[in-house]
Design an enzyme around this catalytic site. Structure first.
Site, PDB file in Angstrom:
ATOM      1  N   PHE B  38      -6.374 -11.484  -5.940  1.00  0.00           N
ATOM      2  CA  PHE B  38      -5.948 -10.328  -5.085  1.00  0.00           C
ATOM      3  C   PHE B  38      -6.920 -10.766  -4.867  1.00  0.00           C
ATOM      4  O   PHE B  38      -8.773  -9.984  -4.775  1.00  0.00           O
ATOM      5  CB  PHE B  38      -5.092  -9.814  -6.200  1.00  0.00           C
ATOM      6  CG  PHE B  38      -4.266 -10.340  -6.595  1.00  0.00           C
ATOM      7  CD1 PHE B  38      -2.915  -9.627  -6.101  1.00  0.00           C
ATOM      8  CD2 PHE B  38      -4.274 -10.796  -7.836  1.00  0.00           C
ATOM      9  CE1 PHE B  38      -1.746 -10.294  -6.549  1.00  0.00           C
ATOM     10  CE2 PHE B  38      -2.898 -10.904  -8.333  1.00  0.00           C
ATOM     11  CZ  PHE B  38      -1.767 -10.707  -7.971  1.00  0.00           C
ATOM     12  N   VAL B  76      -9.367 -10.299  -9.799  1.00  0.00           N
ATOM     13  CA  VAL B  76      -8.951  -9.192  -8.140  1.00  0.00           C
ATOM     14  C   VAL B  76     -10.699  -8.869  -7.559  1.00  0.00           C
ATOM     15  O   VAL B  76     -11.419  -9.001  -8.452  1.00  0.00           O
ATOM     16  CB  VAL B  76      -8.965  -7.272  -8.607  1.00  0.00           C
ATOM     17  CG1 VAL B  76      -8.765  -6.768  -7.640  1.00  0.00           C
ATOM     18  CG2 VAL B  76      -7.521  -7.583  -9.728  1.00  0.00           C
ATOM     19  N   CYS B  77     -10.427  -9.291  -6.581  1.00  0.00           N
ATOM     20  CA  CYS B  77     -11.283  -9.817  -5.967  1.00  0.00           C
ATOM     21  C   CYS B  77     -12.314  -8.103  -6.162  1.00  0.00           C
ATOM     22  O   CYS B  77     -12.172  -7.330  -5.402  1.00  0.00           O
ATOM     23  CB  CYS B  77     -12.123  -9.695  -4.708  1.00  0.00           C
ATOM     24  SG  CYS B  77     -13.439  -9.846  -3.654  1.00  0.00           S
ATOM     25  N   ILE B  78     -13.408  -7.700  -6.896  1.00  0.00           N
ATOM     26  CA  ILE B  78     -14.426  -7.246  -6.743  1.00  0.00           C
ATOM     27  C   ILE B  78     -15.546  -6.571  -5.602  1.00  0.00           C
ATOM     28  O   ILE B  78     -15.114  -5.100  -5.702  1.00  0.00           O
ATOM     29  CB  ILE B  78     -15.690  -7.221  -8.193  1.00  0.00           C
ATOM     30  CG1 ILE B  78     -16.225  -6.204  -8.696  1.00  0.00           C
ATOM     31  CG2 ILE B  78     -16.658  -8.143  -7.700  1.00  0.00           C
ATOM     32  CD1 ILE B  78     -16.598  -5.506  -9.997  1.00  0.00           C
ATOM     33  N   ALA B  81     -12.271  -4.610  -3.675  1.00  0.00           N
ATOM     34  CA  ALA B  81     -11.690  -3.772  -4.930  1.00  0.00           C
ATOM     35  C   ALA B  81     -12.890  -2.672  -4.257  1.00  0.00           C
ATOM     36  O   ALA B  81     -11.584  -0.868  -4.822  1.00  0.00           O
ATOM     37  CB  ALA B  81     -11.454  -4.227  -6.640  1.00  0.00           C
TER      38      ALA B  81
END
Lengths: 100, 131
Positions: B38, B76-78, B81
């Site tokens: 994501f 989830v792409c840090i 995010a």
């Protein structure tokens, strides 16, 4: 390598679909979903362009997006597909390219 | 066949729903999903802080259920995010933000390398975004 091009943006708001169609090779595919299915509205030029393309490329469109936008008459050479067929098409081509 | 899926759009976007329906159909067709990644506004799918109207589909919840019930790897792409305030407990503590974060299991914050690795492992890499 045959590529399935995935389009979801309306052809009437930007040039993604037009650009995508220009670079197609014979044997590539075009999958229309989301607002990109507006390209199949009867009477518009891009629909005619897509019909012409079907002599060398497969053109398919996601059924639920066609239905939700009231597009119910497809040209004979353009197929409406469900999600299982969407997956099958992605597996059948060598790769996919999503026009984001 | 092995699929890697990346989602660029938030849970209130039709393309996030389309991605989920595609993934359901892929598993129903006996394919494998090696990773869900994501990215950009797609990170909002992992946010437990989003409140959905009663007459709308809670897609973040649907994604969570789908990932849990199929034991999928959901990253989830840090970087995406953090800049959107979609933090887990570790990041909320690290950056001294209030609360315990909004991302919980089964989601994992991680780097873009996970996307690259998934694309290498998969037979097909499919991106969902836009309208």
């Amino acid at each position: 390598m045959a590529t399935l091009h995935l389009h979801s943006f309306s052809p009437f708001t930007d040039t993604r679909l037009a650009s995508g169609l220009r670079i197609l090779s014979s044997g590539d595919g075009v999958l229309l979903c989301g607002d990109a299915v507006y390209a199949l509205q009867p009477g518009c030029a891009i629909r005619e362009q897509l019909v012409e393309l079907t002599s060398t490329c497969e053109v398919i469109a996601l059924a639920e997006d066609l239905e939700s936008r009231g597009i119910d008459s497809l040209p004979a050479t353009i197929r409406s597909i469900d999600y299982a067929q969407f997956v099958e098409a992605c597996a059948r081509y060598d790769r996919t390219n999503t026009w984001l | 066949m092995k699929f890697a899926i990346t989602v660029f759009s938030p849970p209130y976007s039709p393309s996030s729903r389309r991605a989920l329906r595609f993934c359901e159909a892929a598993l129903a067709g006996s394919h494998e999903i090696v990773r869900l990644f994501f990215y950009q506004d797609g990170v909002y799918n992992a946010s437990g802080a989003i409140v959905t109207s009663q007459d709308e589909t809670n897609l973040g919840h649907e994604w969570t259920r789908f990932i849990e019930s199929n034991s999928l790897d959901a990253v989830v792409c840090i970087a995406a995010a953090l800049k959107r305030g979609v933090l887990d407990e570790t990041e909320a503590r690290r950056y001294q933000r209030p609360g315990d974060g909004v991302v919980n299991v089964p989601w994992a914050l991680s780097g873009l390398g996970q996307l690259h690795e998934a694309a290498q492992q998969a037979d097909r890499f499919i991106a969902f975004g836009g309208s």
